[in-house]
Motif scaffolding. Structure first.
Motif, PDB file in Angstrom:
ATOM      1  N   PRO A  51       0.786  -1.232   0.000  1.00 60.27           N
ATOM      2  CA  PRO A  51       0.000   0.000   0.000  1.00 60.27           C
ATOM      3  C   PRO A  51       0.821   1.288   0.000  1.00 60.27           C
ATOM      4  O   PRO A  51       0.249   2.378   0.010  1.00 60.27           O
ATOM      5  CB  PRO A  51      -0.803  -0.119   1.301  1.00 60.27           C
ATOM      6  N   ARG A  52       2.139   1.159  -0.029  1.00 57.31           N
ATOM      7  CA  ARG A  52       2.961   2.373   0.044  1.00 57.31           C
ATOM      8  C   ARG A  52       2.773   3.279  -1.160  1.00 57.31           C
ATOM      9  O   ARG A  52       2.982   4.493  -1.068  1.00 57.31           O
ATOM     10  CB  ARG A  52       4.434   1.989   0.201  1.00 57.31           C
ATOM     11  N   GLY A  53       2.355   2.713  -2.300  1.00 57.78           N
ATOM     12  CA  GLY A  53       2.123   3.541  -3.475  1.00 57.78           C
ATOM     13  C   GLY A  53       0.815   4.305  -3.428  1.00 57.78           C
ATOM     14  O   GLY A  53       0.600   5.248  -4.205  1.00 57.78           O
ATOM     15  N   TYR A  69      -0.059   5.214   4.537  1.00 58.61           N
ATOM     16  CA  TYR A  69       0.554   4.075   5.211  1.00 58.61           C
ATOM     17  C   TYR A  69       1.953   4.372   5.734  1.00 58.61           C
ATOM     18  O   TYR A  69       2.285   4.036   6.879  1.00 58.61           O
ATOM     19  CB  TYR A  69       0.584   2.879   4.256  1.00 58.61           C
ATOM     20  N   GLU A  70       2.775   5.018   4.940  1.00 58.72           N
ATOM     21  CA  GLU A  70       4.153   5.289   5.367  1.00 58.72           C
ATOM     22  C   GLU A  70       4.249   6.489   6.302  1.00 58.72           C
ATOM     23  O   GLU A  70       5.220   6.633   7.033  1.00 58.72           O
ATOM     24  CB  GLU A  70       5.032   5.531   4.136  1.00 58.72           C
ATOM     25  N   ASN A 104       0.460   4.306  13.015  1.00 60.32           N
ATOM     26  CA  ASN A 104      -0.815   3.749  13.454  1.00 60.32           C
ATOM     27  C   ASN A 104      -1.731   3.386  12.292  1.00 60.32           C
ATOM     28  O   ASN A 104      -2.903   3.070  12.500  1.00 60.32           O
ATOM     29  CB  ASN A 104      -1.519   4.727  14.392  1.00 60.32           C
ATOM     30  N   ILE A 105      -1.198   3.436  11.074  1.00 62.13           N
ATOM     31  CA  ILE A 105      -1.886   2.917   9.898  1.00 62.13           C
ATOM     32  C   ILE A 105      -1.125   1.672   9.469  1.00 62.13           C
ATOM     33  O   ILE A 105       0.024   1.752   9.038  1.00 62.13           O
ATOM     34  CB  ILE A 105      -1.932   3.952   8.762  1.00 62.13           C
ATOM     35  N   ILE A 106      -1.747   0.519   9.625  1.00 62.62           N
ATOM     36  CA  ILE A 106      -1.053  -0.746   9.411  1.00 62.62           C
ATOM     37  C   ILE A 106      -1.831  -1.612   8.426  1.00 62.62           C
ATOM     38  O   ILE A 106      -2.975  -1.319   8.092  1.00 62.62           O
ATOM     39  CB  ILE A 106      -0.863  -1.503  10.744  1.00 62.62           C
TER      40      ILE A 106
END
Length: 434
Positions: A207-209, A215-216, A220-222
């Motif tokens: 999900p980093r894109g 996310y990055e 606290n977003i996992i």
């Protein structure tokens, strides 16, 4: 392994991948009296299921279901395990395949190692632990997870101080079994088999894109798999649902569905299991702490399996899980590092937002990165999404005769479906061998 003593190709099968599907296929074949070579690229069998805390819709302990099957595999007289290995070539035809398996060096003698852990305690090198999704560290010499089979240590050549600089050697000094062997090299074993079952599993969408989900930018977003390790008693927090930013208990959790899936820019397919997986995780949060509020933000809900709809109803009724039909536009972060979920409530067509302690992204299931390369080596096709291609009327048959497939390498499936497919693939392989 003596490659010349495997019972002959006509009575021998190869299973590639030792997750729950590969294990089931191997056990079914072995119970028919067929010799099975089970090849797994990781240091232990078990696959993704070993990383899960519970399974839906029964909330049974994942390891409690998996470990007996793993033990059966290791003890079965008709199954030979090839862990930390991969298939690099295959030639021949159904009933008479010649397979090359590359076995990577553990730098630990599998026969001598007792799994005592003294070497781990003395190793000075620390690296992120892939089994725990990098949420904690392990040593350069390690046991893949506590219930690993085989119970044998593995040395990570990318981080071992001795292998990199020929210094240290602390593991050698404390190993009373004299199991450390830095002279080990890669080995290629040739196997003669009559049929092949491919069960290489899946990976998760990165999900980093997707910058809109942040996310990055916020600890606290996992992802759902990271949540799975946090809620597990064997995980980095001992099963306590703590916010990674400050290790305080999470009291409000938002589960975001369809991250990377059902999206024309990424994966247009539905990942099938995410709705139920998030429901299970919301139930587990309430079981750990009855004060936790859980919200599942979904597009369309998929609960088609046996007992699934009843499970969702019980999640709402007994555990207070709230389902919000919505489209999540973005996730921002407030001054206290709490994720703020911005969404459109599709029941009211109005924009809204909710601040939570923890945001969990249900990321799309994807083919493993090496699936296309394995398909090229073995001579079968993949579909437009990268999953192994099968015939709708022969759903476990690949495009190459004599090679069959099961589980999430052919598409997103839950555990019961994967096990059923594994048994079907084993039956098809046995028919070729007969």
């Amino acid at each position: 392994v003596d490659p010349g003593d495997n019972g002959g190709s006509g009575s021998t099968a190869l299973v590639i991948g030792a997750g729950i599907a590969g294990i089931q296929a191997a056990l079914d074949l072995a119970d028919m009296g067929i010799q099975v070579h089970l090849v797994e690229r990781l240091p232990s069998i078990g696959g993704r299921m070993a990383q899960l805390d519970k399974t839906f819709p029964t909330n049974d302990c994942s390891t409690c279901i998996l470990s007996p099957k793993m033990n059966d595999c290791s003890r079965h007289p008709n199954i030979t395990l090839h862990t930390y290995a991969e298939v690099v070539a295959l030639e021949g035809e159904p009933g008479s395949f010649s397979v090359q398996v590359l076995k990577h060096p553990r730098y630990v003698d599998e026969v001598k190692c007792t799994g005592c852990g003294e070497c781990v305690a003395k190793c000075p090198a620390k690296v992120p632990d892939a089994f725990d999704v990098d949420l904690r560290e392990r040593r350069a010499i390690y046991l893949y997870f506590p219930q690993a089979i085989p119970q044998v240590m593995t040395i990570d050549p990318d981080h071992c101080i001795y292998l990199l600089r020929e210094k240290c050697g602390a593991c050698v000094k404390v190993c009373e079994a004299d199991a450390i062997d830095f002279e080990q090299k890669e080995q290629t074993v040739t196997l003669d088999v009559g049929a092949v079952v491919v069960a290489t599993g899946y990976d998760f969408f990165d999900p980093r894109g997707l910058t809109q989900f942040g996310y990055e930018g916020c600890p606290n977003i996992i992802t759902a798999l990271e949540y799975e390790r946090l809620i597990s008693a064997s995980g980095p927090t001992g099963g306590h649902l703590l916010r990674p930013s400050d290790e305080q208990p999470a009291k409000r959790v938002g589960f975001i569905q369809c991250v990377g899936s059902r999206d024309v820019r990424h994966q247009i397919f539905c990942s099938s299991v995410c709705c139920m997986h998030s429901s299970k995780q919301a139930v587990l949060a309430a079981e750990h702490d009855s004060d936790v509020e859980s919200y599942v933000f979904y597009t369309d809900f998929r609960a088609s399996g046996k007992g699934f709809r009843e499970y969702v109803s019980r999640a709402e009724r007994e555990y207070g899980v709230t389902y919000v039909r919505s489209r999540v536009a973005k996730i921002t972060v407030d001054e206290t590092h709490k994720p703020v979920i911005h969404y459109e409530n599709t029941d009211t067509s109005r924009p809204a937002q909710m601040t939570v302690d923890l945001a969990v992204l249900a990321t799309s299931l994807m083919p493993r990165p090496g699936t296309a390369e394995l398909a090229q080596r073995l001579g079968f096709e993949v579909d437009s999404y990268g999953f192994i291609k099968t015939d709708p009327l022969a759903p476990v048959d690949t495009t190459r005769p004599g090679i069959f497939t099961a589980g999430c390498c052919k598409g997103p499936f839950d555990i019961p479906d994967s096990v059923v497919q594994a048994s079907a693939a084993a039956a098809r392989a046995a028919r070729v061998l007969a």
